[in-house]
Design a protein around this motif. Structure first.
Motif, PDB file in Angstrom:
ATOM      1  N   ALA A  91      39.551  23.264   6.641  1.00 49.56           N
ATOM      2  CA  ALA A  91      39.361  24.210   5.539  1.00 49.56           C
ATOM      3  C   ALA A  91      40.140  23.821   4.290  1.00 49.56           C
ATOM      4  O   ALA A  91      39.784  24.225   3.176  1.00 49.56           O
ATOM      5  CB  ALA A  91      39.771  25.623   5.982  1.00 49.56           C
ATOM      6  N   ILE A 114      42.014  27.606   8.558  1.00 50.44           N
ATOM      7  CA  ILE A 114      42.020  28.454   7.358  1.00 50.44           C
ATOM      8  C   ILE A 114      43.385  29.065   7.136  1.00 50.44           C
ATOM      9  O   ILE A 114      43.743  29.436   6.007  1.00 50.44           O
ATOM     10  CB  ILE A 114      40.928  29.558   7.472  1.00 50.44           C
ATOM     11  CG1 ILE A 114      40.715  30.282   6.138  1.00 50.44           C
ATOM     12  CG2 ILE A 114      41.254  30.545   8.584  1.00 50.44           C
ATOM     13  CD1 ILE A 114      40.156  29.424   5.054  1.00 50.44           C
ATOM     14  N   GLN A 123      41.696  31.673  -0.364  1.00 49.91           N
ATOM     15  CA  GLN A 123      40.703  31.730   0.708  1.00 49.91           C
ATOM     16  C   GLN A 123      39.377  32.325   0.245  1.00 49.91           C
ATOM     17  O   GLN A 123      38.308  31.887   0.669  1.00 49.91           O
ATOM     18  CB  GLN A 123      41.262  32.513   1.894  1.00 49.91           C
ATOM     19  CG  GLN A 123      42.375  31.780   2.621  1.00 49.91           C
ATOM     20  CD  GLN A 123      42.882  32.539   3.841  1.00 49.91           C
ATOM     21  OE1 GLN A 123      42.266  33.508   4.295  1.00 49.91           O
ATOM     22  NE2 GLN A 123      44.018  32.118   4.368  1.00 49.91           N
ATOM     23  N   ASP A 124      39.440  33.316  -0.648  1.00 50.18           N
ATOM     24  CA  ASP A 124      38.203  33.937  -1.133  1.00 50.18           C
ATOM     25  C   ASP A 124      37.348  32.924  -1.884  1.00 50.18           C
ATOM     26  O   ASP A 124      36.107  32.938  -1.778  1.00 50.18           O
ATOM     27  CB  ASP A 124      38.506  35.134  -2.028  1.00 50.18           C
ATOM     28  CG  ASP A 124      38.983  36.341  -1.231  1.00 50.18           C
ATOM     29  OD1 ASP A 124      38.765  36.354  -0.001  1.00 50.18           O
ATOM     30  OD2 ASP A 124      39.576  37.253  -1.834  1.00 50.18           O
ATOM     31  N   LYS A 134      35.603  30.746   0.620  1.00 52.22           N
ATOM     32  CA  LYS A 134      34.541  31.489   1.308  1.00 52.22           C
ATOM     33  C   LYS A 134      33.323  31.678   0.418  1.00 52.22           C
ATOM     34  O   LYS A 134      32.193  31.708   0.899  1.00 52.22           O
ATOM     35  CB  LYS A 134      35.091  32.828   1.797  1.00 52.22           C
ATOM     36  CG  LYS A 134      36.078  32.661   2.948  1.00 52.22           C
ATOM     37  CD  LYS A 134      36.696  33.978   3.385  1.00 52.22           C
ATOM     38  CE  LYS A 134      37.685  33.747   4.526  1.00 52.22           C
ATOM     39  NZ  LYS A 134      38.327  34.987   4.977  1.00 52.22           N
ATOM     40  N   ARG A 135      33.547  31.786  -0.892  1.00 55.86           N
ATOM     41  CA  ARG A 135      32.416  31.884  -1.820  1.00 55.86           C
ATOM     42  C   ARG A 135      31.669  30.551  -1.897  1.00 55.86           C
ATOM     43  O   ARG A 135      30.444  30.524  -2.064  1.00 55.86           O
ATOM     44  CB  ARG A 135      32.897  32.305  -3.202  1.00 55.86           C
ATOM     45  CG  ARG A 135      33.103  33.821  -3.352  1.00 55.86           C
ATOM     46  CD  ARG A 135      33.267  34.218  -4.800  1.00 55.86           C
ATOM     47  NE  ARG A 135      34.517  33.724  -5.349  1.00 55.86           N
ATOM     48  CZ  ARG A 135      35.663  34.412  -5.325  1.00 55.86           C
ATOM     49  NH1 ARG A 135      35.700  35.617  -4.776  1.00 55.86           N
ATOM     50  NH2 ARG A 135      36.758  33.908  -5.850  1.00 55.86           N
ATOM     51  N   TYR A 189      31.330  28.409   0.505  1.00 53.82           N
ATOM     52  CA  TYR A 189      30.638  28.148   1.770  1.00 53.82           C
ATOM     53  C   TYR A 189      30.210  29.478   2.395  1.00 53.82           C
ATOM     54  O   TYR A 189      30.738  29.898   3.420  1.00 53.82           O
ATOM     55  CB  TYR A 189      31.558  27.375   2.719  1.00 53.82           C
ATOM     56  CG  TYR A 189      31.954  26.021   2.189  1.00 53.82           C
ATOM     57  CD1 TYR A 189      31.192  24.885   2.466  1.00 53.82           C
ATOM     58  CD2 TYR A 189      33.094  25.870   1.397  1.00 53.82           C
ATOM     59  CE1 TYR A 189      31.548  23.647   1.970  1.00 53.82           C
ATOM     60  CE2 TYR A 189      33.457  24.636   0.892  1.00 53.82           C
ATOM     61  CZ  TYR A 189      32.682  23.529   1.178  1.00 53.82           C
ATOM     62  OH  TYR A 189      33.035  22.302   0.679  1.00 53.82           O
ATOM     63  N   PRO A 190      29.230  30.148   1.772  1.00 57.40           N
ATOM     64  CA  PRO A 190      28.865  31.506   2.205  1.00 57.40           C
ATOM     65  C   PRO A 190      28.275  31.583   3.618  1.00 57.40           C
ATOM     66  O   PRO A 190      28.305  32.648   4.231  1.00 57.40           O
ATOM     67  CB  PRO A 190      27.835  31.948   1.159  1.00 57.40           C
ATOM     68  CG  PRO A 190      27.280  30.668   0.611  1.00 57.40           C
ATOM     69  CD  PRO A 190      28.423  29.709   0.617  1.00 57.40           C
ATOM     70  N   HIS A 191      27.752  30.469   4.120  1.00 59.91           N
ATOM     71  CA  HIS A 191      27.115  30.506   5.438  1.00 59.91           C
ATOM     72  C   HIS A 191      28.004  29.906   6.533  1.00 59.91           C
ATOM     73  O   HIS A 191      27.583  29.812   7.679  1.00 59.91           O
ATOM     74  CB  HIS A 191      25.769  29.772   5.400  1.00 59.91           C
ATOM     75  CG  HIS A 191      24.821  30.320   4.373  1.00 59.91           C
ATOM     76  ND1 HIS A 191      24.342  31.611   4.429  1.00 59.91           N
ATOM     77  CD2 HIS A 191      24.299  29.764   3.255  1.00 59.91           C
ATOM     78  CE1 HIS A 191      23.537  31.822   3.392  1.00 59.91           C
ATOM     79  NE2 HIS A 191      23.504  30.727   2.665  1.00 59.91           N
ATOM     80  N   PHE A 210      31.559  29.562   8.951  1.00 59.50           N
ATOM     81  CA  PHE A 210      32.497  30.414   9.660  1.00 59.50           C
ATOM     82  C   PHE A 210      33.902  29.863   9.439  1.00 59.50           C
ATOM     83  O   PHE A 210      34.095  28.651   9.398  1.00 59.50           O
ATOM     84  CB  PHE A 210      32.160  30.462  11.156  1.00 59.50           C
ATOM     85  CG  PHE A 210      30.944  31.284  11.457  1.00 59.50           C
ATOM     86  CD1 PHE A 210      31.059  32.587  11.919  1.00 59.50           C
ATOM     87  CD2 PHE A 210      29.679  30.750  11.244  1.00 59.50           C
ATOM     88  CE1 PHE A 210      29.932  33.357  12.162  1.00 59.50           C
ATOM     89  CE2 PHE A 210      28.541  31.504  11.496  1.00 59.50           C
ATOM     90  CZ  PHE A 210      28.668  32.814  11.954  1.00 59.50           C
ATOM     91  N   PHE A 211      34.848  30.772   9.289  1.00 63.98           N
ATOM     92  CA  PHE A 211      36.222  30.380   8.973  1.00 63.98           C
ATOM     93  C   PHE A 211      37.117  30.750  10.145  1.00 63.98           C
ATOM     94  O   PHE A 211      37.102  31.887  10.620  1.00 63.98           O
ATOM     95  CB  PHE A 211      36.679  31.065   7.693  1.00 63.98           C
ATOM     96  CG  PHE A 211      35.827  30.681   6.511  1.00 63.98           C
ATOM     97  CD1 PHE A 211      36.177  29.625   5.704  1.00 63.98           C
ATOM     98  CD2 PHE A 211      34.638  31.355   6.247  1.00 63.98           C
ATOM     99  CE1 PHE A 211      35.370  29.237   4.645  1.00 63.98           C
ATOM    100  CE2 PHE A 211      33.820  30.980   5.191  1.00 63.98           C
ATOM    101  CZ  PHE A 211      34.198  29.922   4.383  1.00 63.98           C
ATOM    102  N   GLY A 233      38.924  34.300  13.737  1.00 65.51           N
ATOM    103  CA  GLY A 233      37.530  33.963  13.464  1.00 65.51           C
ATOM    104  C   GLY A 233      36.733  33.558  14.683  1.00 65.51           C
ATOM    105  O   GLY A 233      35.540  33.255  14.583  1.00 65.51           O
TER     106      GLY A 233
END
Length: 249
Positions: free
Chosen positions: A23, A52, A60-61, A64-65, A67-69, A71-72, A80
């Motif tokens: 990550a 992560i 982190q946000d 996550k934006r 890589y919207p699809h 898993f973290f 997770g």
């Protein structure tokens, strides 16, 4: 490359594949040769950004934006894992598989074995901070999941600098650890210069990576006769601590 044959076999036998990356550096740690294999396979692929917990909370946000699809996860912290397990069960139902065969692929040292152990809720896969611990296919049962672990495979044309930074090559095996350590220092400085001061536990002088490497050696007390900094020892320790998450951004 015997290991590459094993990875191909894992992907071929799997119903779905979990592709694990780091990550902290998702694209750098994404094995493009494996990515191409997965693209050709037509298999269901779940991208997992592991470690992560080594990414600053405030950043982190953003990841996550991007890589919207994905898993973290922080596999060693069991973060997770329930979401990932749920997604694999959904895939199993969609594919009408009573037992879903899940292949786990990725570079060495991205945390594949830790992820498997978390999914299995017990220590089943061999874990080690030494890159390349998994030597062949391991079959691990985790409820209705049959997990196929694979050795981490390195692209033939991957430069040593990249392999050292992402932890796919052990520090002691690097021809020029000073260069790799300098790259890590630059990578950290671009994201959080204060992380180096937290790492050494005090104010750290220096502008460029070579100067910072020298001053980290001074702070750590890695000296040779005459009070000079042992730059190789310093570089090796920086790489080890980066790979183990002791040097965090």
């Amino acid at each position: 490359m015997a290991f590459w044959f094993v990875v191909k076999k894992v992907v071929g036998e799997a119903d779905a594949v979990v592709f694990v990356v780091d990550a902290r550096m998702p694209e750098m740690s994404r094995n493009m040769e494996v990515q191409e294999l997965l693209d050709r396979s037509g298999k269901e692929v779940v991208l997992v950004l592991n470690k992560i917990d080594l990414v600053p909370v405030e950043k982190q946000d953003d990841i996550k934006r991007q890589y919207p699809h994905a898993f973290f996860a922080a596999a060693t912290q069991n973060v997770g894992i329930s979401d990932l397990r749920r997604e694999l069960h959904i895939i199993g139902k969609r594919l009408k598989k009573k037992t879903l065969k899940v292949g786990i692929v990725g570079y060495p040292n991205v945390g594949k074995s830790a992820l498997i152990n978390a999914l299995a809720r017990r220590k089943r896969a061999l874990m080690s901070p030494i890159a390349g611990t998994t030597k062949g296919i391991q079959f691990i049962r985790a409820g209705s999941l049959k997990i196929l672990d694979s050795p981490g495979v390195i692209d033939m044309d991957d430069p040593e600098l990249k392999l050292g930074v992402i932890g796919a090559k052990n520090p002691e095996d690097l021809r020029n650890p000073e260069l790799v350590a300098a790259e890590i220092i630059e990578y950290v400085c671009e994201r959080d210069r204060k992380a180096l001061e937290r790492y050494v536990g005090g104010v750290l002088e220096g502008e460029d990576s070579d100067e910072l490497l020298f001053n980290i050696g001074m702070k750590k007390g890695y000296l040779v006769k005459g009070g000079k900094v042992d730059e190789r020892r310093t570089a090796l320790q920086i790489i080890r601590d980066w790979q183990k998450g002791k040097l965090k951004i």
